[in-house]
Design a protein around this motif. Structure first.
Motif, PDB file in Angstrom:
ATOM      1  N   TYR A 275       0.826  -1.208   0.000  1.00  0.00           N
ATOM      2  CA  TYR A 275       0.000   0.000   0.000  1.00  0.00           C
ATOM      3  C   TYR A 275       0.863   1.263   0.000  1.00  0.00           C
ATOM      4  N   VAL A 276       1.940   1.238   0.781  1.00  0.00           N
ATOM      5  CA  VAL A 276       2.843   2.391   0.838  1.00  0.00           C
ATOM      6  C   VAL A 276       3.451   2.653  -0.542  1.00  0.00           C
ATOM      7  N   LEU A 277       3.931   1.611  -1.197  1.00  0.00           N
ATOM      8  CA  LEU A 277       4.545   1.765  -2.517  1.00  0.00           C
ATOM      9  C   LEU A 277       3.533   2.291  -3.538  1.00  0.00           C
ATOM     10  N   ALA A 278       2.319   1.755  -3.497  1.00  0.00           N
ATOM     11  CA  ALA A 278       1.288   2.197  -4.449  1.00  0.00           C
ATOM     12  C   ALA A 278       0.910   3.650  -4.218  1.00  0.00           C
ATOM     13  N   ALA A 279       0.765   4.045  -2.951  1.00  0.00           N
ATOM     14  CA  ALA A 279       0.400   5.432  -2.644  1.00  0.00           C
ATOM     15  C   ALA A 279       1.510   6.395  -3.019  1.00  0.00           C
ATOM     16  N   ALA A 280       2.759   5.983  -2.801  1.00  0.00           N
ATOM     17  CA  ALA A 280       3.884   6.842  -3.176  1.00  0.00           C
ATOM     18  C   ALA A 280       3.912   7.065  -4.678  1.00  0.00           C
ATOM     19  N   GLU A 281       3.588   6.031  -5.447  1.00  0.00           N
ATOM     20  CA  GLU A 281       3.584   6.163  -6.904  1.00  0.00           C
ATOM     21  C   GLU A 281       2.404   6.982  -7.406  1.00  0.00           C
TER      22      GLU A 281
END
Length: 318
Positions: free
Chosen positions: A29-35
């Motif tokens: 989720y963190v990686l997706a939100a950062a992108e």
């Protein structure tokens, strides 16, 4: 450089406990939100509810003890702590992904063939190690090698006559994917009695009046262009003869005093009487080698080879 890790070493270091504390979905989720710079868009990309993404990120922040995102009407953006965390974590995440790919490939017992176009030698170095490790991991997959020049090999890749090519350079190739694997310094092959044979290194300015010989086949035309480009830096047009022989015979011709020729360092492991290799001293004479393949090629053997090549290239860069 890679090192062997045992389950006991993970436990004793406390690393297994650290990993157990995290829900990997929250990291996703963190990686997706950062992108996406947005909780909503991240949720849409993953296929879950925005509340699940938001809750997962907050749990993640609670566990590491810092805020990863600033939130506002603009969506979300990484804090300095969040940027620092992802900068450190991304290489490990990439290696974990590659490890899953390699493990999955190793677990599938399949036969097949990978057709590789070459413009360099298999005598030693990265390519020799890559082939050896691939055969150890996938003994049922054959590798067929084809000598030739870049234009012929690229056409072969596009028409599926070849699965992959190994070329010098790292530039984009139309309709193909490219991955730089390693770099090698260019050497000049010359007879042992040559006036420059005892030098530790040489520059192109010392080669202005030399006779060069190159093969008419394979990478010969590219090597000729390379000589012209480097020599012409010194306002001299080089003397270059094409020879109707393959590279190995050409090297014997060099040993006989017929001329000199540029080669990569891997040729130093091939013993030819009365022949020596002297490295060029310029930074521009360290050349990259890259893999080139079609993204539409679904050969599973090719995919296995690429996973291993990426891992070896990462190991070399460490």
């Amino acid at each position: 450089m890679s090192r062997e890790i045992s389950p006991g070493s993970l436990s004793s270091s406390g690393l297994s406990n650290k990993i157990a504390e995290f829900d990997l979905r929250a990291l996703r989720y963190v990686l997706a939100a950062a992108e996406a710079a947005s909780i909503r868009r991240a949720a849409e990309a993953i296929g879950v509810e925005p509340s699940s993404v938001s809750r997962g990120i907050r749990d993640f922040e609670d566990r590491i003890g810092v805020g990863v995102f600033d939130r506002g009407p603009f969506g979300v953006r990484l804090t300095n702590a969040g940027k620092a965390f992802l900068q450190q974590a991304m290489p490990a995440i990439q290696q974990i992904n590659e490890a899953f790919e390699l493990a999955g490939a190793a677990g599938r017992v399949e036969t097949g063939t990978v057709r590789v176009g070459l413009i360099t030698t298999l005598a030693s170095g990265f390519l020799r190690q890559l082939v050896g490790r691939f055969k150890d991991a996938h003994p049922n997959v054959a590798i067929d090698f084809y000598d030739g020049g870049r234009p012929t090999h690229i056409q072969g890749i596009r028409t599926r006559k070849l699965d992959i090519g190994i070329f010098t350079g790292n530039g984009a190739v139309e309709a193909c994917d490219t991955l730089e694997l390693w770099r090698e310094r260019v050497h000049i092959a010359m007879p042992l009695e040559h006036r420059l044979a005892r030098q530790r290194s040489i520059g192109w300015q010392e080669l202005r009046d030399e006779r060069f010989i190159v093969s008419r086949f394979g990478a010969g035309p590219e090597i000729r262009d390379y000589i012209v480009r480097r020599i012409c830096d010194y306002s001299t047009y080089p003397l270059i003869d094409y020879c109707g022989v393959q590279q190995e015979t050409l090297m014997h011709m060099v040993a006989m005093g017929k001329g000199i020729t540029p080669v990569v360092a891997a040729w130093s492991d091939i013993s030819i009487s009365a022949l020596t290799l002297v490295p060029l001293d310029a930074l521009e004479d360290v050349v990259p080698f890259s893999a080139v393949w079609s993204p539409d090629n679904d050969n599973p053997g090719l995919r296995r080879l690429l996973v291993l090549a990426r891992m070896m290239a990462s190991e070399l860069a460490e």
